[in-house]
Scaffold this motif. Sequence first.
Motif, PDB file in Angstrom:
ATOM      1  N   ASN A 125       0.827  -1.209   0.000  1.00 36.95           N
ATOM      2  CA  ASN A 125       0.000   0.000   0.000  1.00 36.95           C
ATOM      3  C   ASN A 125       0.863   1.261   0.000  1.00 36.95           C
ATOM      4  O   ASN A 125       1.976   1.268   0.524  1.00 36.95           O
ATOM      5  N   VAL A 139     -10.552  10.359  -4.766  1.00 37.78           N
ATOM      6  CA  VAL A 139      -9.969   9.105  -5.264  1.00 37.78           C
ATOM      7  C   VAL A 139     -11.066   8.079  -5.543  1.00 37.78           C
ATOM      8  O   VAL A 139     -10.967   7.275  -6.474  1.00 37.78           O
ATOM      9  N   ASP A 140     -12.124   8.117  -4.761  1.00 40.90           N
ATOM     10  CA  ASP A 140     -13.193   7.123  -4.887  1.00 40.90           C
ATOM     11  C   ASP A 140     -14.185   7.440  -5.999  1.00 40.90           C
ATOM     12  O   ASP A 140     -15.018   6.586  -6.344  1.00 40.90           O
ATOM     13  N   ARG A 160      -5.765   6.911   5.613  1.00 40.98           N
ATOM     14  CA  ARG A 160      -6.022   6.488   4.238  1.00 40.98           C
ATOM     15  C   ARG A 160      -4.718   6.065   3.575  1.00 40.98           C
ATOM     16  O   ARG A 160      -3.737   6.818   3.545  1.00 40.98           O
ATOM     17  N   LEU A 162      -3.464   3.905  -0.155  1.00 36.69           N
ATOM     18  CA  LEU A 162      -3.992   3.499  -1.457  1.00 36.69           C
ATOM     19  C   LEU A 162      -3.360   2.179  -1.876  1.00 36.69           C
ATOM     20  O   LEU A 162      -2.134   2.065  -1.973  1.00 36.69           O
ATOM     21  N   SER A 163      -4.211   1.208  -2.130  1.00 34.68           N
ATOM     22  CA  SER A 163      -3.747  -0.081  -2.639  1.00 34.68           C
ATOM     23  C   SER A 163      -3.608   0.012  -4.149  1.00 34.68           C
ATOM     24  O   SER A 163      -4.155   0.924  -4.790  1.00 34.68           O
ATOM     25  N   SER A 166      -6.670   0.778  -6.160  1.00 32.32           N
ATOM     26  CA  SER A 166      -7.232   2.129  -6.185  1.00 32.32           C
ATOM     27  C   SER A 166      -6.664   2.961  -7.330  1.00 32.32           C
ATOM     28  O   SER A 166      -7.152   4.063  -7.583  1.00 32.32           O
TER      29      SER A 166
END
Length: 422
Positions: A125, A139-140, A160, A162-163, A166
């Motif tokens: 991540n 981001v979503d 938060r 980010l993988s 994402s």
Amino acid sequence: MPDVITHPARLDMTRYIRPGDTVAWSQACAEPLTLTECLVAQRAQLGSLRCFLGIPASRTVGPQHADHLSFLSYCGSGSNRALYGAGALDIVPCHYSELPGLLARGPLRADVLLLQLAPADEDGNHSLGLAHDYLAEAVDTARVVIAEVNDQVPRTRGPRVLSPASLDVVVHTSRPPAELALRPADMRTARIAVQVAELVEDGATLQFGVGTLPEAVLRQLHGHRRLGVHSGMLSDAAADLMEAGVITNERKTLDRGRSVAGLLMGTRRLFRYADRNPAIELRETGYTHHPEVLAAQRRLTAINSAIEVDLTGQVNAEVAAGEYVGAVGGAVDFLRGAARSRGGLPIVALPSTAGERSRIVTTLSGPVSTARCDAGLVVTEYGVADLRGLPLRARQEALLAIAHPDHRSALEQALDTSGVPA
């Protein structure tokens, strides 16, 4: 899984960005320089795009790029000033706390996000690095997320991460992040900073705005104890106070033991200090500027600057000499939060003059960025005017007392015949 590009020169943005898209990227030191430089270089092939800018720490974009790109921003600082002066920048006047919703779901919804991230951790991540801020929510909702993974970006703590799932594109780079080094405070700014520092109580939680004056205030606090930080940004001077044991965050009501901010704005000194530092936590704007979070912090001391203040307490923080150089920003969010905080102090600090012009005025030369009903303490090099609960005549007297002596007579003569500002 994202497309992975190990050689930035091979990034073809036309594969991901469509004509008419709105593109937003991380601001200040978090700007993904490789991606923004690529966007500018390929703009003719990309077609017409709308770009949302924050505070710039680079000169990646300029008026010459308005041939294919249109620019929006909430602020007119740095290189945005040249864009605005050339008619190439439109301003979105809004409270900073509104930006996440506008960029994720509202009329400014970003189709494409350009982010700068830290290298992956052992779980794969990515830390958001230098800024959680107002883009974390988008981001979503963005159609495309392009990430510059820069091995010189610090890994910062935050809720938060980010993988790879994402992200749509990952571009690997190694380059120093943009830096924002402020000029040293002059003697007058230092005098104002001393006035403000004397208002700060031991154990207070600090919010501070962007610029030389708030930074100068922090540099006057080395004699204080047990201070905390809950702010939109963290600076070099704040890192100095943490390292010196002045900022310990031990008296905070929320997030005890941690300095909380939305982004890092400073130099490599700050970036090195923040890297993997558990005493620093970056949070999204929805948390750093949330009214209930701010009100819950005991002794929240909000320190912000302004361009001018009128004799009723109205603040212009946006326009100077007809040019858009500032922002509505987060000042109102934090001033209101400090006003509701138990023992809080909502402070606006500014020099008494700009050249030969008074900055304490009868009529603002720009918009009302902060309403007079939100006025708290106003500070110049000549003292402190505590406007909380004061009626108009008393406000007038308090503000005249901290205006430059050379302008006080003219200010009095310019008032209405009633003696009370409208």
